[in-house]
Design a protein around this motif. Sequence first.
Motif, mmCIF file in Angstrom:
data_model
loop_
_atom_site.group_PDB
_atom_site.id
_atom_site.type_symbol
_atom_site.label_atom_id
_atom_site.label_comp_id
_atom_site.label_asym_id
_atom_site.label_seq_id
_atom_site.Cartn_x
_atom_site.Cartn_y
_atom_site.Cartn_z
ATOM 1 N N TRP A 109 -7.076 -0.977 -8.333
ATOM 2 C CA TRP A 109 -6.981 -0.654 -9.699
ATOM 3 C C TRP A 109 -5.826 -0.068 -9.673
ATOM 4 C CZ3 TRP A 109 -12.104 1.184 -12.024
ATOM 5 C CH2 TRP A 109 -13.063 0.245 -11.861
ATOM 6 N N VAL A 110 -5.115 0.237 -8.657
ATOM 7 C CA VAL A 110 -3.727 0.628 -8.454
ATOM 8 C C VAL A 110 -2.808 0.088 -7.632
ATOM 9 C CG1 VAL A 110 -2.642 3.058 -7.995
ATOM 10 C CG2 VAL A 110 -4.833 3.270 -9.075
ATOM 11 N N GLU A 111 -1.777 -0.263 -7.972
ATOM 12 C CA GLU A 111 -0.647 -0.763 -6.941
ATOM 13 C C GLU A 111 -0.189 0.220 -6.131
ATOM 14 O OE1 GLU A 111 -0.326 -4.135 -6.763
ATOM 15 O OE2 GLU A 111 -1.793 -4.545 -8.609
ATOM 16 N N GLY A 112 0.567 -0.356 -4.883
ATOM 17 C CA GLY A 112 1.150 0.630 -3.929
ATOM 18 C C GLY A 112 2.559 0.689 -4.391
ATOM 19 N N PHE A 113 3.442 0.837 -3.391
ATOM 20 C CA PHE A 113 4.751 1.079 -3.696
ATOM 21 C C PHE A 113 5.541 -0.281 -4.264
ATOM 22 C CE2 PHE A 113 4.691 4.598 -0.371
ATOM 23 C CZ PHE A 113 5.165 5.348 -1.355
ATOM 24 N N TYR A 114 4.907 -1.282 -3.714
ATOM 25 C CA TYR A 114 5.456 -2.689 -4.364
ATOM 26 C C TYR A 114 4.109 -3.554 -4.717
ATOM 27 C CZ TYR A 114 10.344 -1.958 -2.621
ATOM 28 O OH TYR A 114 11.483 -1.568 -2.613
ATOM 29 N N SER A 115 4.133 -4.372 -5.720
ATOM 30 C CA SER A 115 3.104 -5.334 -5.992
ATOM 31 C C SER A 115 4.026 -6.675 -5.993
ATOM 32 C CB SER A 115 2.706 -5.178 -7.354
ATOM 33 O OG SER A 115 3.984 -5.319 -8.438
ATOM 34 N N PHE A 116 2.838 -7.543 -5.495
ATOM 35 C CA PHE A 116 3.275 -8.782 -5.171
ATOM 36 C C PHE A 116 2.927 -9.889 -6.251
ATOM 37 C CE2 PHE A 116 4.022 -6.267 -1.475
ATOM 38 C CZ PHE A 116 5.117 -6.529 -1.243
ATOM 39 N N PRO A 117 3.049 -9.898 -7.241
ATOM 40 C CA PRO A 117 2.578 -10.893 -8.343
ATOM 41 C C PRO A 117 2.688 -12.340 -7.619
ATOM 42 C CG PRO A 117 4.048 -9.694 -9.527
ATOM 43 C CD PRO A 117 4.239 -9.259 -7.921
ATOM 44 N N SER A 118 1.593 -13.219 -7.945
ATOM 45 C CA SER A 118 1.735 -14.615 -7.760
ATOM 46 C C SER A 118 2.890 -15.486 -8.111
ATOM 47 C CB SER A 118 0.279 -15.166 -8.051
ATOM 48 O OG SER A 118 0.286 -16.545 -7.474
ATOM 49 N N GLY A 119 3.464 -16.014 -6.954
ATOM 50 C CA GLY A 119 4.645 -16.686 -7.605
ATOM 51 C C GLY A 119 5.916 -16.087 -7.952
ATOM 52 N N LYS A 134 0.721 -1.211 0.086
ATOM 53 C CA LYS A 134 -0.069 -0.052 0.103
ATOM 54 C C LYS A 134 0.863 0.968 0.070
ATOM 55 C CE LYS A 134 -3.681 -2.736 1.950
ATOM 56 N NZ LYS A 134 -4.432 -2.915 3.184
ATOM 57 N N PHE A 135 0.915 1.933 1.078
ATOM 58 C CA PHE A 135 1.753 3.269 1.279
ATOM 59 C C PHE A 135 2.816 3.409 2.235
ATOM 60 C CE2 PHE A 135 -2.341 4.625 -0.775
ATOM 61 C CZ PHE A 135 -1.739 5.018 -1.987
ATOM 62 N N SER A 189 -9.002 1.845 -4.876
ATOM 63 C CA SER A 189 -7.757 2.556 -4.607
ATOM 64 C C SER A 189 -6.594 1.669 -4.045
ATOM 65 C CB SER A 189 -8.047 3.550 -3.398
ATOM 66 O OG SER A 189 -7.867 2.722 -2.090
ATOM 67 N N VAL A 190 -5.354 1.969 -4.195
ATOM 68 C CA VAL A 190 -4.367 1.217 -3.408
ATOM 69 C C VAL A 190 -4.749 0.412 -2.377
ATOM 70 C CG1 VAL A 190 -2.031 1.010 -2.390
ATOM 71 C CG2 VAL A 190 -2.632 2.733 -4.353
ATOM 72 N N CYS A 191 -5.531 0.926 -1.496
ATOM 73 C CA CYS A 191 -5.876 0.061 -0.243
ATOM 74 C C CYS A 191 -7.299 -0.513 -0.094
ATOM 75 C CB CYS A 191 -5.924 1.103 0.874
ATOM 76 S SG CYS A 191 -4.387 2.401 0.854
ATOM 77 N N ASP A 192 -7.955 -0.635 -1.264
ATOM 78 C CA ASP A 192 -9.126 -1.478 -1.444
ATOM 79 C C ASP A 192 -8.926 -2.921 -1.697
ATOM 80 O OD1 ASP A 192 -11.448 0.190 -0.688
ATOM 81 O OD2 ASP A 192 -10.706 1.542 -2.372
ATOM 82 N N ASP A 193 -9.594 -4.066 -1.436
ATOM 83 C CA ASP A 193 -9.479 -5.296 -1.674
ATOM 84 C C ASP A 193 -9.328 -5.512 -3.365
ATOM 85 O OD1 ASP A 193 -9.462 -6.031 0.974
ATOM 86 O OD2 ASP A 193 -11.845 -6.304 0.732
ATOM 87 N N THR A 194 -10.232 -4.972 -3.996
ATOM 88 C CA THR A 194 -10.092 -4.913 -5.415
ATOM 89 C C THR A 194 -9.404 -3.841 -6.132
ATOM 90 O OG1 THR A 194 -12.035 -6.522 -5.354
ATOM 91 C CG2 THR A 194 -11.291 -5.385 -7.678
#
Length: 195
Positions: free
Chosen positions: A152-162, A98-99, A145-150
């Motif tokens: 549409w904007v990633e935070g500082f880092y994204s964590f793609p599956s795997g 998130k932030f 938002s970055v902080c919502d469950d669904t």
Amino acid sequence: MDSVTDIITVGVGESTLGFADLLTKCLQLGGESEGTGTPCKEAEGADIPARLKKVRQDYDRMLTVLNERATKAKILTVGYPTVIPKDTSKCGYGDFAKFGTITQGDLAWLRSGVLEPLNKAIEDSTAAQETASFVDLYPSSQDHSVCDDTKWVEGFYSFPSGQDPQISLVRPNALGHRNAAGLVEDAMLNALDMS
């Protein structure tokens, strides 16, 4: 771009405002304050009106030049989506998906004192041009938002599956791009129908 150009889309303003640098500063100051108060607003808030004024001036100049170079074109300016929710408690201090260490108070200020006025500056500049229309992404993205469950904007880092974490620095993800593309497409079709 010339006298036969039909449509021009423009999505700029965040760099002129210096939003990425502001986020970095807020991250640092929030860490130093251990999540309390509004240290970023206190350090940077006085500069925001001048930055917004520069965005508006740059937009006015840019739209004037576009009108001069593409005299028959409809211009679509694209605003920014909802990045920060109204309920900043969703953002979890220290969560870099998130932030990170930006305080809740500073997140509220960044939303209402920086991002919403940025969209307003772009919208106002657009409204001053007869051939331009503003594409507002903000309402459709309110619950993404970055902080919502669904989100549409990633935070500082994204964590793609795997995969290992990836630096994203608060950028739209595929869902955010899909939403923007749909709204821009609708605006383009509408502009072409009116010409």
